[in-house]
Design a protein around this motif. Structure first.
Motif, short mmCIF file in Angstrom:
data_model
loop_
_atom_site.label_atom_id
_atom_site.label_comp_id
_atom_site.label_asym_id
_atom_site.label_seq_id
_atom_site.Cartn_x
_atom_site.Cartn_y
_atom_site.Cartn_z
N ILE A 189 30.69 29.56 -19.84
CA ILE A 189 32.02 29.94 -19.35
C ILE A 189 32.72 28.73 -18.73
O ILE A 189 33.85 28.38 -19.11
N VAL A 190 32.06 28.09 -17.78
CA VAL A 190 32.69 26.99 -17.07
C VAL A 190 33.02 25.84 -18.03
O VAL A 190 34.14 25.32 -18.04
N LEU A 191 32.05 25.46 -18.85
CA LEU A 191 32.29 24.35 -19.77
C LEU A 191 33.36 24.71 -20.80
O LEU A 191 34.19 23.88 -21.15
N GLY A 192 33.36 25.96 -21.27
CA GLY A 192 34.39 26.39 -22.20
C GLY A 192 35.78 26.31 -21.59
O GLY A 192 36.74 25.88 -22.25
N ARG A 222 33.09 15.90 -14.36
CA ARG A 222 32.81 15.00 -13.24
C ARG A 222 31.31 15.00 -12.93
O ARG A 222 30.71 16.06 -12.73
N PRO A 223 30.68 13.84 -12.88
CA PRO A 223 29.24 13.80 -12.57
C PRO A 223 28.97 14.03 -11.09
O PRO A 223 29.81 13.75 -10.23
N ARG A 227 36.13 31.36 -9.89
CA ARG A 227 37.15 31.17 -8.87
C ARG A 227 36.57 30.46 -7.65
O ARG A 227 37.24 29.61 -7.03
N HIS A 228 35.33 30.78 -7.31
CA HIS A 228 34.68 30.13 -6.17
C HIS A 228 34.49 28.63 -6.44
O HIS A 228 34.70 27.80 -5.56
N LEU A 229 34.11 28.29 -7.67
CA LEU A 229 33.94 26.88 -8.02
C LEU A 229 35.26 26.12 -8.00
O LEU A 229 35.27 24.89 -7.87
N ASP A 235 46.28 31.15 -14.38
CA ASP A 235 46.48 29.75 -14.76
C ASP A 235 46.21 28.82 -13.58
O ASP A 235 45.68 27.73 -13.75
N ASP A 236 46.59 29.26 -12.39
CA ASP A 236 46.34 28.44 -11.19
C ASP A 236 44.84 28.29 -10.94
O ASP A 236 44.37 27.21 -10.55
N ASP A 237 44.09 29.37 -11.13
CA ASP A 237 42.63 29.30 -10.97
C ASP A 237 42.04 28.27 -11.92
O ASP A 237 41.20 27.44 -11.52
N LEU A 238 42.45 28.34 -13.18
CA LEU A 238 41.89 27.45 -14.19
C LEU A 238 42.32 26.01 -13.95
O LEU A 238 41.53 25.07 -14.17
N ALA A 239 43.55 25.81 -13.50
CA ALA A 239 44.00 24.45 -13.19
C ALA A 239 43.21 23.88 -12.02
O ALA A 239 42.83 22.69 -12.03
N ALA A 240 42.91 24.70 -11.03
CA ALA A 240 42.12 24.24 -9.87
C ALA A 240 40.69 23.92 -10.31
O ALA A 240 40.10 22.94 -9.83
N LEU A 241 40.14 24.72 -11.21
CA LEU A 241 38.78 24.46 -11.72
C LEU A 241 38.75 23.11 -12.41
O LEU A 241 37.86 22.29 -12.17
N ARG A 242 39.73 22.86 -13.26
CA ARG A 242 39.77 21.58 -13.97
C ARG A 242 39.99 20.41 -13.03
O ARG A 242 39.39 19.34 -13.19
N ALA A 243 40.81 20.60 -12.02
CA ALA A 243 41.05 19.53 -11.06
C ALA A 243 39.77 19.18 -10.31
O ALA A 243 39.52 18.02 -9.99
N ASN A 244 38.95 20.19 -10.02
CA ASN A 244 37.68 19.97 -9.33
C ASN A 244 36.64 19.31 -10.21
O ASN A 244 35.81 18.52 -9.71
N LEU A 245 36.67 19.63 -11.50
CA LEU A 245 35.50 19.32 -12.33
C LEU A 245 35.75 18.35 -13.48
O LEU A 245 34.81 17.99 -14.19
N VAL A 246 36.98 17.92 -13.69
CA VAL A 246 37.24 17.01 -14.80
C VAL A 246 37.76 15.67 -14.28
O VAL A 246 38.67 15.64 -13.44
#
Length: 244
Positions: free
Chosen positions: A149-152, A34-35, A122-124, A230-241
């Motif tokens: 890390i984040v992009l991976g 997400r830009p 997790r904060h992101l 898995d919930d942390d990573l799903a939330a990260l993707r929801a925020n950033l993709v």
């Protein structure tokens, strides 16, 4: 690399920051990053008041993530954003074991500062943390590790991660000049004149990611070892993709 040409760069230039960029627009699993919500930078201590005003007013900055150590922050400060109504998240990842080369140094950060880095991820992923900018001193090594890390974890291809890391090369002449000033201010041993000034190359990050595979399987394996769910990573993707 057609995807690189399609990225929407941060519009205009900042006065004091020479290594600031938007991670948005990179290809990710299921879409693109997400830009306008996640930025990497050299130290915000170098921001001018006009830069700080622009980051808050134009970008709506919500969080500053500082990867510098306590001593660096104490001696070099936080810059004009320290008085802005912006959240400050300290995530020091300096002071890791010595390594023979830069790749070993990056892997040491991943191995020894895993809990700090995982907490930052997790904060992101939390609501309200974005837009965010993360930085160290130069915006290259520690910042490059967190970016990887984040992009991976978002499924950005490794060649794109490596190319983003290497984009810092354009800022290195100014960064090397700053390092000399910082070394003098902190009373650190001067850099030997015989040691050439280095620039980040894609191969440094590619080799780091190779070592991640050897040690953890992939970046998701690193995340699991350091307590991310898995919930942390799903939330990260929801925020950033942004979905394709």
């Amino acid at each position: 690399m057609r995807w690189w040409r399609r990225r929407r760069p941060f519009a205009g230039k900042l006065e004091g920051l020479v290594n600031f960029r938007d991670l948005g627009g990179l290809p990710a699993h299921g879409g693109t990053v997400r830009p306008g919500v996640l930025f990497r930078s050299d130290s915000l201590a170098y921001a001018t008041p006009a830069d700080a005003h622009r980051l808050v007013r134009d970008l709506g900055l919500s969080t500053v993530i500082d990867l510098r150590g306590e001593y660096e922050v104490l001696q070099l400060g936080r810059g004009p954003l320290s008085s802005a109504r912006v959240g400050y998240y300290s995530a020091p990842i300096a002071d890791v074991s010595g390594a023979e080369d830069l790749v070993g140094h990056y892997v040491a950060m991943l191995a020894e500062k895993g809990p700090v880095l995982a907490g930052t991820v997790r904060h992101l992923a939390c609501a309200g943390s974005l837009p965010a900018v993360f930085h160290c001193e130069a915006g290259c090594d520690r910042t490059g590790v967190l970016a990887a890390i984040v992009l991976g974890l978002l499924g950005v291809p490794e060649e794109a991660i490596a190319a983003d890391y290497a984009a810092t090369a354009a800022a290195m002449p100014t960064i090397h000049e700053r390092v000399a000033v910082v070394v003098d201010r902190l009373g650190l041993p001067p850099r030997p004149a015989s040691l050439p000034a280095w620039e980040p190359e894609p191969a440094f990050m590619t080799s780091t990611l190779d070592q991640v595979r050897v040690r953890w399987g992939d970046m998701q394996g690193w995340a699991r070892e350091n307590g991310l769910t898995d919930d942390d990573l799903a939330a990260l993707r929801a925020n950033l993709v942004v979905a394709a």
